[in-house]
Scaffold this active site. Structure first.
Site, PDB file in Angstrom:
ATOM      1  N   ASP A   1     -51.098 -54.377  19.383  1.00  0.00           N
ATOM      2  CA  ASP A   1     -50.605 -53.210  20.116  1.00  0.00           C
ATOM      3  C   ASP A   1     -50.035 -53.728  21.439  1.00  0.00           C
ATOM      4  OD1 ASP A   1     -50.339 -50.974  21.799  1.00  0.00           O
ATOM      5  OD2 ASP A   1     -51.918 -49.908  20.726  1.00  0.00           O
TER       6      ASP A   1
ATOM      7  N   THR B   1     -29.872 -53.426  16.507  1.00  0.00           N
ATOM      8  CA  THR B   1     -31.119 -53.615  15.766  1.00  0.00           C
ATOM      9  C   THR B   1     -31.002 -52.870  14.431  1.00  0.00           C
ATOM     10  OG1 THR B   1     -32.189 -51.611  16.594  1.00  0.00           O
ATOM     11  CG2 THR B   1     -32.407 -53.608  17.951  1.00  0.00           C
TER      12      THR B   1
ATOM     13  N   PHE C   1     -32.713 -50.345  13.348  1.00  0.00           N
ATOM     14  CA  PHE C   1     -32.722 -48.891  13.553  1.00  0.00           C
ATOM     15  C   PHE C   1     -31.414 -48.419  14.169  1.00  0.00           C
ATOM     16  CE2 PHE C   1     -36.626 -46.551  12.544  1.00  0.00           C
ATOM     17  CZ  PHE C   1     -37.299 -47.563  11.880  1.00  0.00           C
TER      18      PHE C   1
ATOM     19  N   ASP D   1     -40.855 -45.484  18.219  1.00  0.00           N
ATOM     20  CA  ASP D   1     -41.099 -44.307  17.364  1.00  0.00           C
ATOM     21  C   ASP D   1     -41.182 -43.044  18.219  1.00  0.00           C
ATOM     22  OD1 ASP D   1     -41.449 -45.713  14.814  1.00  0.00           O
ATOM     23  OD2 ASP D   1     -43.208 -46.578  15.785  1.00  0.00           O
TER      24      ASP D   1
ATOM     25  N   GLU E   1     -45.353 -56.802  17.707  1.00  0.00           N
ATOM     26  CA  GLU E   1     -45.179 -55.786  16.666  1.00  0.00           C
ATOM     27  C   GLU E   1     -46.565 -55.458  16.100  1.00  0.00           C
ATOM     28  OE1 GLU E   1     -42.757 -53.775  15.102  1.00  0.00           O
ATOM     29  OE2 GLU E   1     -44.583 -53.200  14.064  1.00  0.00           O
TER      30      GLU E   1
ATOM     31  N   LYS F   1     -44.002 -34.785  15.927  1.00  0.00           N
ATOM     32  CA  LYS F   1     -44.949 -33.660  15.904  1.00  0.00           C
ATOM     33  C   LYS F   1     -45.752 -33.610  17.189  1.00  0.00           C
ATOM     34  CE  LYS F   1     -45.536 -33.585  10.942  1.00  0.00           C
ATOM     35  NZ  LYS F   1     -46.379 -33.956   9.827  1.00  0.00           N
TER      36      LYS F   1
HETATM   37  C1  LIG Z   1     -38.674 -47.315  14.993  1.00  0.00           C
HETATM   38  S1  LIG Z   1     -39.195 -48.955  14.820  1.00  0.00           S
HETATM   39  C2  LIG Z   1     -37.903 -49.887  15.652  1.00  0.00           C
HETATM   40  C3  LIG Z   1     -37.897 -51.338  15.270  1.00  0.00           C
HETATM   41  C4  LIG Z   1     -36.813 -52.180  15.986  1.00  0.00           C
HETATM   42  N1  LIG Z   1     -37.055 -52.211  17.417  1.00  0.00           N
HETATM   43  C5  LIG Z   1     -35.424 -51.653  15.706  1.00  0.00           C
HETATM   44  O1  LIG Z   1     -34.808 -51.110  16.625  1.00  0.00           O
HETATM   45  O2  LIG Z   1     -34.967 -51.813  14.569  1.00  0.00           O
HETATM   46  C6  LIG Z   1     -40.509 -49.054  16.017  1.00  0.00           C
HETATM   47  C7  LIG Z   1     -41.368 -50.277  15.825  1.00  0.00           C
HETATM   48  O3  LIG Z   1     -42.331 -50.351  16.873  1.00  0.00           O
HETATM   49  C8  LIG Z   1     -43.581 -50.727  16.322  1.00  0.00           C
HETATM   50  N2  LIG Z   1     -44.616 -50.221  17.236  1.00  0.00           N
HETATM   51  C9  LIG Z   1     -44.973 -48.930  17.446  1.00  0.00           C
HETATM   52  N3  LIG Z   1     -45.945 -48.844  18.376  1.00  0.00           N
HETATM   53  C10 LIG Z   1     -46.201 -50.122  18.766  1.00  0.00           C
HETATM   54  C11 LIG Z   1     -47.111 -50.706  19.697  1.00  0.00           C
HETATM   55  N4  LIG Z   1     -47.944 -49.933  20.416  1.00  0.00           N
HETATM   56  N5  LIG Z   1     -47.121 -52.038  19.845  1.00  0.00           N
HETATM   57  C12 LIG Z   1     -46.279 -52.823  19.110  1.00  0.00           C
HETATM   58  N6  LIG Z   1     -45.401 -52.325  18.212  1.00  0.00           N
HETATM   59  C13 LIG Z   1     -45.358 -51.005  18.044  1.00  0.00           C
HETATM   60  C14 LIG Z   1     -43.576 -50.061  14.947  1.00  0.00           C
HETATM   61  O4  LIG Z   1     -44.495 -50.651  14.061  1.00  0.00           O
HETATM   62  C15 LIG Z   1     -42.137 -50.266  14.519  1.00  0.00           C
HETATM   63  O5  LIG Z   1     -41.940 -51.490  13.850  1.00  0.00           O
END
Ligand SMILES: C[S@@+](CC[C@H](N)C(=O)[O-])C[C@H]1O[C@@H](n2cnc3c(N)ncnc32)[C@H](O)[C@@H]1O
Length: 261
Positions: A128, A222, A224, A151, A101, A155
């Site tokens: 990352d 999850t 989300f 995510d 994360e 945009k």
């Molecule tokens: C929309 S949230 C979904 C969280 C969880 N998977 C859920 O379904 O509840 C997307 C998550 O991915 C993380 N994230 C985005 N890009 C990432 C990356 N390159 N590496 C690790 N985490 C990342 C964000 O910080 C966020 O917590």
């Protein structure tokens, strides 16, 4: 009294994997986050970065040393507050789970949930995930990669931040064992189509399941997913299996395991 948002760092240490390597001074990552280039500023349009040479590459993760056993490993990318990670680790103690994360407060929140439950089969990393998969995860060492509700970056100017690119899929294919699975879910139909197209275009995976999902029980949803379902949004889910010489025989598919999203 309210539950602590997170336990002290020293109590979380055994649930954390810290990147044993930093981007060297005077270098930065390229736009995709996958290559080191010299110079700390981002090049202007049309200007390319000089590839940094002579930089020591980091040592790959030794899963056996990290978990203290040689159980199969599954990775969750972007685990947020860790709902899936905790649930899966409780249900399947014979599997090691590695959650990545990028946001520190969420990683610590997820690590706290694991520490409270003393889940010895989980490690979390604040990093990352593209970087971790590309540089630190050994090839053919992982049984499944889970990516839930990445995510969408709506945009147009932000879409380059999307996790799911051909390079990301290549790295997932590299780290999965033959027969291993990539599991994805989202409530964004357009992004789902793009993710499926990207996976299928690479040729490294066969599609096991792909489409709208109405069956996942609430305990496997999850954060989300719960929010999306509460809004009435449809959920899209796919499972892809890594092709390979022994894909038919050697590796137990997680689809045969207890319910997992
Ligand atoms: C929309 S949230 C979904 C969280 C969880 N998977 C859920 O379904 O509840 C997307 C998550 O991915 C993380 N994230 C985005 N890009 C990432 C990356 N390159 N590496 C690790 N985490 C990342 C964000 O910080 C966020 O917590």
């Amino acid at each position: 009294m309210r539950k602590p948002r997170r336990l002290p760092l020293e109590q979380l240490a055994e649930y954390e994997w810290r990147m044993p390597w930093r981007v060297p001074r005077g270098c930065r990552l390229d736009e995709r986050g996958l290559a080191l280039v010299a110079g700390e500023r981002t090049p202007k349009q049309g200007e390319s970065g000089r590839a940094a040479s002579g930089i020591e590459r980091p040592a790959p993760i030794d899963w056996t040393a990290l978990f203290g056993n040689d159980h199969p490993v599954e990775i969750e990318v972007g685990m947020g507050k860790g709902q899936f990670l905790v649930m899966a680790a409780l249900q399947r103690p014979e599997v090691n789970f590695f959650g990545i994360e990028v946001v520190r407060k969420y990683q610590l929140y997820a690590a706290t949930r694991c520490a409270i439950r003393q889940l010895r089969n989980v490690r979390t990393a604040c990093a990352d995930a593209r970087w971790v998969l590309h540089f630190f995860v050994p090839g053919a060492s992982v049984q499944a990669v889970h990516v839930y509700f990445p995510d969408p970056w709506w945009k147009a100017r932000h879409q380059k931040r999307r996790l799911f690119t051909a390079e990301f899929v290549q790295d997932v294919a590299r780290v999965l064992r033959p027969g291993g699975e990539l599991r994805i879910a989202t409530d964004v139909e357009e992004y789902f189509a793009l993710m499926c197209e990207t996976v299928q275009a690479g040729g490294a995976f066969e599609t096991v399941q792909c489409g709208q999902d109405v069956t996942t029980p609430p305990e496997w949803q999850t954060n989300f997913e719960k929010k999306a379902r509460a809004r009435g949004s449809p959920i899209w889910r796919a499972v892809f299996r890594r092709r390979g010489a022994d894909a038919e025989s050697g590796v137990k598919s997680i689809s045969e395991s207890p319910p997992a999203p």
